[in-house]
Design a protein around this motif. Structure first.
Motif, PDB file in Angstrom:
ATOM      1  N   SER A   1      -7.426   7.717   2.457  1.00  0.00           N
ATOM      2  CA  SER A   1      -8.590   6.992   1.938  1.00  0.00           C
ATOM      3  C   SER A   1      -8.455   5.481   1.989  1.00  0.00           C
ATOM      4  O   SER A   1      -9.466   4.784   1.869  1.00  0.00           O
ATOM      5  CB  SER A   1      -8.865   7.423   0.490  1.00  0.00           C
ATOM      6  OG  SER A   1      -7.740   7.139  -0.334  1.00  0.00           O
ATOM      7  N   GLY A   2      -7.252   4.944   2.142  1.00  0.00           N
ATOM      8  CA  GLY A   2      -7.083   3.494   2.077  1.00  0.00           C
ATOM      9  C   GLY A   2      -7.115   2.787   3.411  1.00  0.00           C
ATOM     10  O   GLY A   2      -6.825   1.595   3.485  1.00  0.00           O
ATOM     11  N   ARG A   3      -7.487   3.487   4.463  1.00  0.00           N
ATOM     12  CA  ARG A   3      -7.447   2.890   5.794  1.00  0.00           C
ATOM     13  C   ARG A   3      -8.459   1.758   5.941  1.00  0.00           C
ATOM     14  O   ARG A   3      -8.169   0.719   6.527  1.00  0.00           O
ATOM     15  CB  ARG A   3      -7.702   3.964   6.851  1.00  0.00           C
ATOM     16  CG  ARG A   3      -6.568   4.973   6.979  1.00  0.00           C
ATOM     17  CD  ARG A   3      -6.968   6.160   7.841  1.00  0.00           C
ATOM     18  NE  ARG A   3      -7.549   5.735   9.080  1.00  0.00           N
ATOM     19  CZ  ARG A   3      -6.852   5.355  10.161  1.00  0.00           C
ATOM     20  NH1 ARG A   3      -5.536   5.403  10.112  1.00  0.00           N
ATOM     21  NH2 ARG A   3      -7.455   4.990  11.258  1.00  0.00           N
TER      22      ARG A   3
ATOM     23  N   ASP B   1       0.062   7.495   0.866  1.00  0.00           N
ATOM     24  CA  ASP B   1      -1.156   8.313   0.861  1.00  0.00           C
ATOM     25  C   ASP B   1      -2.378   7.483   1.250  1.00  0.00           C
ATOM     26  O   ASP B   1      -3.255   7.960   1.980  1.00  0.00           O
ATOM     27  CB  ASP B   1      -1.369   8.932  -0.517  1.00  0.00           C
ATOM     28  CG  ASP B   1      -0.292   9.963  -0.843  1.00  0.00           C
ATOM     29  OD1 ASP B   1       0.341  10.452   0.113  1.00  0.00           O
ATOM     30  OD2 ASP B   1      -0.087  10.258  -2.028  1.00  0.00           O
ATOM     31  N   ASP B   2      -2.441   6.245   0.777  1.00  0.00           N
ATOM     32  CA  ASP B   2      -3.568   5.389   1.139  1.00  0.00           C
ATOM     33  C   ASP B   2      -3.533   5.013   2.616  1.00  0.00           C
ATOM     34  O   ASP B   2      -4.584   4.880   3.256  1.00  0.00           O
ATOM     35  CB  ASP B   2      -3.567   4.117   0.282  1.00  0.00           C
ATOM     36  CG  ASP B   2      -3.783   4.425  -1.188  1.00  0.00           C
ATOM     37  OD1 ASP B   2      -4.404   5.463  -1.473  1.00  0.00           O
ATOM     38  OD2 ASP B   2      -3.320   3.645  -2.045  1.00  0.00           O
TER      39      ASP B   2
ATOM     40  N   THR C   1       0.842  -1.193   0.000  1.00  0.00           N
ATOM     41  CA  THR C   1       0.000   0.000   0.000  1.00  0.00           C
ATOM     42  C   THR C   1       0.878   1.244   0.000  1.00  0.00           C
ATOM     43  O   THR C   1       1.918   1.282   0.669  1.00  0.00           O
ATOM     44  CB  THR C   1      -0.915   0.019   1.238  1.00  0.00           C
ATOM     45  OG1 THR C   1      -1.611  -1.232   1.330  1.00  0.00           O
ATOM     46  CG2 THR C   1      -1.930   1.139   1.148  1.00  0.00           C
ATOM     47  N   ASN C   2       0.457   2.268  -0.745  1.00  0.00           N
ATOM     48  CA  ASN C   2       1.196   3.534  -0.778  1.00  0.00           C
ATOM     49  C   ASN C   2       0.952   4.329   0.502  1.00  0.00           C
ATOM     50  O   ASN C   2      -0.013   4.103   1.232  1.00  0.00           O
ATOM     51  CB  ASN C   2       0.769   4.363  -1.995  1.00  0.00           C
ATOM     52  CG  ASN C   2       1.180   3.715  -3.304  1.00  0.00           C
ATOM     53  OD1 ASN C   2       2.238   3.078  -3.385  1.00  0.00           O
ATOM     54  ND2 ASN C   2       0.352   3.862  -4.327  1.00  0.00           N
TER      55      ASN C   2
ATOM     56  N   LYS D   1      -9.685  -0.142   3.570  1.00  0.00           N
ATOM     57  CA  LYS D   1      -9.221  -1.280   2.778  1.00  0.00           C
ATOM     58  C   LYS D   1      -8.106  -2.027   3.490  1.00  0.00           C
ATOM     59  O   LYS D   1      -8.067  -3.266   3.493  1.00  0.00           O
ATOM     60  CB  LYS D   1      -8.753  -0.777   1.412  1.00  0.00           C
ATOM     61  CG  LYS D   1      -8.289  -1.882   0.483  1.00  0.00           C
ATOM     62  CD  LYS D   1      -7.861  -1.304  -0.858  1.00  0.00           C
ATOM     63  CE  LYS D   1      -7.367  -2.415  -1.777  1.00  0.00           C
ATOM     64  NZ  LYS D   1      -6.917  -1.851  -3.087  1.00  0.00           N
TER      65      LYS D   1
END
Length: 369
Positions: A192-194, A187-188, A184-185, A196
């Motif tokens: 916004s990727g928390r 930024d995520d 995972t990057n 997921k």
């Protein structure tokens, strides 16, 4: 001569016990009364120093006491085997160290000293936290913390398949979380990727625990806000602030869109309704004109000239009624008379009757003269 000399038939008289001098019993279990009697004789000889050949007479009340003692011990043994399993628990039964069965809640009994029980609460929710620095997909270091909630789903696997299920869970959590963050990057991870990341970590952790057969069930995985190392904390905070500003502007734009969009939809709906009404009006007017001309057709066929003149005058009347009218005339001497008839009609006003009746007398005479 030996105790069991070959060639001789073994019986009660030919093979006596060398310790007591009595004959041996070759068949059947020993008599309980004889055992108790021999036990008291031994105690009597030991404490009173009586010779071995002298027998001790046991009184009847001593026999009753002995029976009562054995009966009490047997009752205690039975009562020690009773146990109650709570509503949210299960009990694992072992017989001489071997797993036998798992029983549910209620009253149960096991033979004491032969079987053993382990009562496990399968509905109790336990939790622990894990935090560590990890490397993201874009090679950034981030400190990630996670809280795990779990419970026991299989008491047999929990007790006997792994040495330390909690330690296995901690190691599996570290492995699952590192694998998820590594794909995972940054930024995520921060924005916004928390959600997921949380779902992927929970699924991967549940799969690992099922493969290990630890008997634990993962009920919830809560991902805490990620933090940067102390060396780059300021730059990390600036990046987070910029992302928060971005999210704030997005929220403001969405709020404005929610305010404007209903108004625009209402105006569009109104225009559509007006257009449909205008369409219906035009269609009905055209149908009326068609009906009117069809009604004039028989009259035109009977008197074409008169009908044409009538239609011409009706058309002029309709045109003059909706347009301003001007009268022009050229008098002798090349003088042009201009009369705006519509303006002249607007200058005249209707005089109410009571105004004429209330007028002064001299004005009436002057007007009459």
């Amino acid at each position: 001569m030996t105790w069991n000399e070959p060639g001789k038939k073994e019986n009660e008289n030919s093979n006596p016990d060398p310790w007591t001098g009595k004959s041996r019993r070759t068949e059947g279990p020993p008599d309980l009364d004889a055992l108790i009697k021999n036990y008291f004789e031994f105690l009597g000889r030991f404490f009173k120093k009586k010779p071995p050949h002298q027998k001790i007479t046991i009184q009847p009340h001593f026999q009753n006491i002995t029976y009562a003692i054995f009966a009490g011990l047997f009752l205690i043994w039975l009562l020690c085997g009773l146990f109650i399993v709570g509503p949210a628990s299960k009990a694992v039964i072992l017989r001489f160290g071997k797993y036998i069965e798992t029983v549910d809640s209620g009253l149960h009994w096991i033979p004491c000293f032969i079987e053993r029980k382990y009562v496990i609460n399968e509905q109790k929710i336990s939790s622990y936290a894990y935090e560590s620095q990890m490397l993201t997909k874009d090679e950034n270091i981030v400190s990630v913390a996670v809280a795990i909630q779990y419970r026991i789903k299989d008491a047999n696997d929990y007790l006997f398949n792994t040495v330390n299920p909690q330690e296995s869970l901690q190691q599996a959590t570290a492995s699952a979380l590192r694998q998820t963050i590594g794909h995972t990057n940054l930024d995520d991870v921060l924005t916004s990727g928390r959600e997921k990341i949380r779902n992927q970590t929970q699924d991967l952790l549940s799969t690992i625990m099922n493969n290990y057969k630890t008997g634990l069930l993962i009920t919830e995985v809560s991902l805490q806000p990620a933090k940067a190392p102390e060396e780059v904390k300021e730059a990390f905070d600036d990046a987070i602030k910029a992302q928060e500003d971005e999210q704030r502007i997005i929220n403001q734009a969405e709020s404005y869109a929610m305010q404007v969009e209903p108004i625009a939809k209402g105006q569009a709906q109104r225009l559509i309704t007006d257009a449909k009404a205008y369409k219906q009006q035009i269609v009905l007017r055209a149908q009326g004109d068609i009906a009117r001309f069809l009604a004039l057709l028989p009259h035109y066929q009977k008197a074409p000239g008169t009908t044409k003149t009538r239609l011409y005058f009706d058309t002029l009347e309709a045109v003059f009624q909706n347009n301003p009218k001007i009268f022009l005339d050229i008098a002798p001497g090349n003088q042009m008379i201009y009369l705006p008839l519509d303006k002249l009609n607007q200058s005249f006003s209707v005089i109410p009757p009571n105004a004429i009746s209330n007028a002064p007398a001299d004005t009436t005479r002057r007007g009459s003269s």
